[in-house]
Design a protein around this motif. Structure first.
Motif, PDB file in Angstrom:
ATOM      1  N   THR A  35       0.841  -1.191   0.000  1.00 19.19           N
ATOM      2  CA  THR A  35       0.000   0.000   0.000  1.00 19.19           C
ATOM      3  C   THR A  35       0.875   1.239   0.000  1.00 19.19           C
ATOM      4  OG1 THR A  35      -1.953   1.016   0.996  1.00 19.19           O
ATOM      5  CG2 THR A  35      -0.321   0.149   2.512  1.00 19.19           C
ATOM      6  N   ARG A  37       0.822   4.275   1.685  1.00 13.45           N
ATOM      7  CA  ARG A  37       1.275   5.002   2.874  1.00 13.45           C
ATOM      8  C   ARG A  37       1.741   4.036   3.966  1.00 13.45           C
ATOM      9  NH1 ARG A  37      -3.090   8.171   5.211  1.00 13.45           N
ATOM     10  NH2 ARG A  37      -4.416   6.521   4.405  1.00 13.45           N
ATOM     11  N   THR A  40      -0.893   3.000   6.610  1.00 16.71           N
ATOM     12  CA  THR A  40      -1.849   1.956   6.207  1.00 16.71           C
ATOM     13  C   THR A  40      -1.166   0.593   6.240  1.00 16.71           C
ATOM     14  OG1 THR A  40      -2.874   3.576   4.747  1.00 16.71           O
ATOM     15  CG2 THR A  40      -3.529   1.305   4.420  1.00 16.71           C
ATOM     16  N   SER A  98     -14.547  -0.546  -9.849  1.00 14.38           N
ATOM     17  CA  SER A  98     -15.988  -0.470 -10.087  1.00 14.38           C
ATOM     18  C   SER A  98     -16.349  -0.091 -11.521  1.00 14.38           C
ATOM     19  CB  SER A  98     -16.599   0.552  -9.127  1.00 14.38           C
ATOM     20  OG  SER A  98     -16.221   0.249  -7.814  1.00 14.38           O
TER      21      SER A  98
HETATM   22  P1  NAP Z   1     -10.140   2.076   0.370  1.00 14.78           P
HETATM   23  O1  NAP Z   1     -10.695   1.352   1.541  1.00 14.78           O
HETATM   24  O2  NAP Z   1     -10.138   3.566   0.392  1.00 14.78           O
HETATM   25  O3  NAP Z   1      -8.615   1.601   0.129  1.00 14.78           O
HETATM   26  C1  NAP Z   1      -7.871   2.084  -0.948  1.00 14.78           C
HETATM   27  C2  NAP Z   1      -6.484   1.462  -0.985  1.00 14.78           C
HETATM   28  O4  NAP Z   1      -5.826   1.976  -2.146  1.00 14.78           O
HETATM   29  C3  NAP Z   1      -5.608   1.819   0.204  1.00 14.78           C
HETATM   30  O5  NAP Z   1      -4.690   0.768   0.443  1.00 14.78           O
HETATM   31  C4  NAP Z   1      -4.863   3.063  -0.308  1.00 14.78           C
HETATM   32  O6  NAP Z   1      -3.569   3.216   0.198  1.00 14.78           O
HETATM   33  C5  NAP Z   1      -4.672   2.729  -1.759  1.00 14.78           C
HETATM   34  N1  NAP Z   1      -4.570   3.947  -2.569  1.00 14.78           N
HETATM   35  C6  NAP Z   1      -5.414   5.017  -2.550  1.00 14.78           C
HETATM   36  N2  NAP Z   1      -5.016   5.944  -3.439  1.00 14.78           N
HETATM   37  C7  NAP Z   1      -3.885   5.454  -4.025  1.00 14.78           C
HETATM   38  C8  NAP Z   1      -3.018   5.955  -5.017  1.00 14.78           C
HETATM   39  N3  NAP Z   1      -3.226   7.152  -5.594  1.00 14.78           N
HETATM   40  N4  NAP Z   1      -1.949   5.189  -5.360  1.00 14.78           N
HETATM   41  C9  NAP Z   1      -1.725   3.986  -4.769  1.00 14.78           C
HETATM   42  N5  NAP Z   1      -2.535   3.460  -3.824  1.00 14.78           N
HETATM   43  C10 NAP Z   1      -3.592   4.191  -3.461  1.00 14.78           C
HETATM   44  O7  NAP Z   1     -10.844   1.645  -0.993  1.00 14.78           O
HETATM   45  P2  NAP Z   1     -11.809   0.404  -1.326  1.00 14.78           P
HETATM   46  O8  NAP Z   1     -13.194   0.743  -0.907  1.00 14.78           O
HETATM   47  O9  NAP Z   1     -11.189  -0.859  -0.843  1.00 14.78           O
HETATM   48  O10 NAP Z   1     -11.812   0.475  -2.924  1.00 14.78           O
HETATM   49  C11 NAP Z   1     -10.753  -0.054  -3.668  1.00 14.78           C
HETATM   50  C12 NAP Z   1     -11.225  -0.418  -5.063  1.00 14.78           C
HETATM   51  O11 NAP Z   1     -12.346  -1.300  -4.938  1.00 14.78           O
HETATM   52  C13 NAP Z   1     -11.688   0.750  -5.926  1.00 14.78           C
HETATM   53  O12 NAP Z   1     -11.157   0.611  -7.221  1.00 14.78           O
HETATM   54  C14 NAP Z   1     -13.207   0.611  -5.967  1.00 14.78           C
HETATM   55  O13 NAP Z   1     -13.724   1.059  -7.207  1.00 14.78           O
HETATM   56  C15 NAP Z   1     -13.393  -0.880  -5.782  1.00 14.78           C
HETATM   57  N6  NAP Z   1     -14.650  -1.284  -5.131  1.00 14.78           N
HETATM   58  C16 NAP Z   1     -15.052  -0.658  -4.000  1.00 14.78           C
HETATM   59  C17 NAP Z   1     -16.237  -1.043  -3.391  1.00 14.78           C
HETATM   60  C18 NAP Z   1     -16.749  -0.362  -2.134  1.00 14.78           C
HETATM   61  O14 NAP Z   1     -17.926  -0.486  -1.786  1.00 14.78           O
HETATM   62  N7  NAP Z   1     -15.920   0.366  -1.416  1.00 14.78           N
HETATM   63  C19 NAP Z   1     -16.980  -2.111  -3.921  1.00 14.78           C
HETATM   64  C20 NAP Z   1     -16.505  -2.775  -5.060  1.00 14.78           C
HETATM   65  C21 NAP Z   1     -15.326  -2.344  -5.661  1.00 14.78           C
HETATM   66  P3  NAP Z   1      -3.103   4.199   1.360  1.00 14.78           P
HETATM   67  O15 NAP Z   1      -4.144   4.096   2.469  1.00 14.78           O
HETATM   68  O16 NAP Z   1      -1.807   3.589   1.732  1.00 14.78           O
HETATM   69  O17 NAP Z   1      -3.031   5.566   0.772  1.00 14.78           O
END
Ligand code: NAP
Length: 322
Positions: A35, A37, A40, A98
């Motif tokens: 990841t 940061r 995290t 998504s």
């Molecule tokens: P999340 O909880 O916010 O986690 C995001 C992860 O990605 C963290 O490890 C973060 O790292 C990392 N990240 C964020 N910005 C970044 C960047 N610019 N470069 C590199 N790493 C980065 O997100 P999530 O809800 O798991 O969603 C992740 C993916 O799943 C997305 O593509 C989303 O479309 C998909 N998705 C989400 C859901 C939902 O309901 N949330 C459902 C289905 C699919 P740091 O914390 O280290 O910055």
């Protein structure tokens, strides 16, 4: 063991749910986590989500036979630049984003020869983010859509299907284009509507606003849950699924204008007919097991036996989104 090494790039809600479920079901001999940061990464380590932890995604994917990108889709291009040279020949490269057409456009040209690129999208989630938000049961009974291109090898697609099935998902393959159109109306436009309603309220003068919050036990409260979803993830969805969202938004606005007219001219029969149709849709969602039939989405109410609410609540106590 389905895989020797599973590498998860991004360890938020979705990545950490995959890590937990894969560990629970014994689907990979080792799990590597990467990841952006340090804090995290430290959180993921403290939660014991993997076997190795790297800031550098190239290190995490080295030697992995399954790599899943779990960052916001807007970050995929930069992540891929970092990992492309480290992907092992024969590895499966997938994601959970998504939107799918944009992902194919951004990633396909960078995928090295011999790596099986199979985009995916688990239609499961909550409005919470970060490694602590994940739960092993998140995917149980939920759909996972895979969008393999025509060049994808059937055996690799079969291995990824088996992986998601083992996590508890129902798996379906479709084209990236079809996925984006379906998700635009079932997920993206509803989020846009929720962001708009809650945004309108936020713009109201202070007096009215406090009344809205005070009386928010009705429909508005349900919109606020959706509108509390991660801002970066949803920004990326609207930037990358623009055409399908605009297409579905156009239809939505036409229907809204029709509804506006029914209200203006007092067309009670028309309103009742529409609301009867929409109620049937709600019932069909319940009958296929995609939601609970419990009143008020199974929210606990004062005086109710605790286990009555627990029986219908999702594992982390929040409702599901995607
Ligand atoms: P999340 O909880 O916010 O986690 C995001 C992860 O990605 C963290 O490890 C973060 O790292 C990392 N990240 C964020 N910005 C970044 C960047 N610019 N470069 C590199 N790493 C980065 O997100 P999530 O809800 O798991 O969603 C992740 C993916 O799943 C997305 O593509 C989303 O479309 C998909 N998705 C989400 C859901 C939902 O309901 N949330 C459902 C289905 C699919 P740091 O914390 O280290 O910055």
């Amino acid at each position: 063991m389905m895989f020797e090494k599973l590498a998860l790039v991004g360890i938020g809600l979705i990545g950490s749910s995959i890590a937990r479920a894969a560990r629970l079901k014994g689907l990979a001999r080792t799990i590597a986590i990467s990841t952006r940061r340090q804090e995290t990464l430290d959180e993921a380590r403290a939660l014991g989500l993997g076997d190795s932890y790297e800031r550098d995604p190239a290190e995490a994917v080295r030697g992995a036979d399954l790599v899943i990108l779990c960052t916001p889709v807007g970050a995929y291009g930069a992540v891929m630049q970092q990992i492309a040279g480290a992907l092992a020949p024969g590895a499966i490269l997938s994601d959970v984003g998504s939107v799918k057409q944009h992902v194919v456009k951004a990633l396909a040209p960078l995928v090295p020869e011999g790596v099986h690129f199979i985009p995916g999208h688990p239609i499961a989630g909550t409005e919470h983010s970060g490694p602590a938000a994940g739960v092993a049961e998140l995917f149980v009974g939920r759909w996972c859509v895979l969008t393999p291109g025509p060049q994808a090898e059937a055996a690799a697609v079969g291995r990824l299907e088996a992986f998601w099935s083992a996590l508890g998902s129902n798996v379906e393959c479709m084209s990236a284009e079809h996925h984006d159109l379906v998700l635009a109306i079932t997920s993206h436009v509803p989020h846009l509507v929720a962001y708009n309603i809650v945004g309108t309220v936020a713009d109201l003068e202070a007096d009215t606003q406090s009344e809205v919050v005070k009386f928010s036990a009705s429909g508005f409260r349900d919109f606020t849950r959706i509108a509390a979803s991660d801002p970066v993830m949803w920004r990326d969805i609207f930037l990358t699924n623009r055409d399908a969202v605009l297409e579905m938004l156009g239809r939505f606005l036409e229907d809204l204008a029709r509804l506006q007219r029914m209200v203006r001219v007092g067309d009670g029969a028309g309103l009742e007919a529409l609301f009867t149709r929409t109620r049937a849709i709600r019932r069909s969602i319940i009958s296929v097991g995609q939601d609970t039939a419990a009143a008020d989405f199974g929210r606990p109410h004062p005086g109710e036996p605790a286990d009555a609410a627990a029986a219908v609540e999702p594992p982390d106590g929040s409702e599901r989104a995607d």
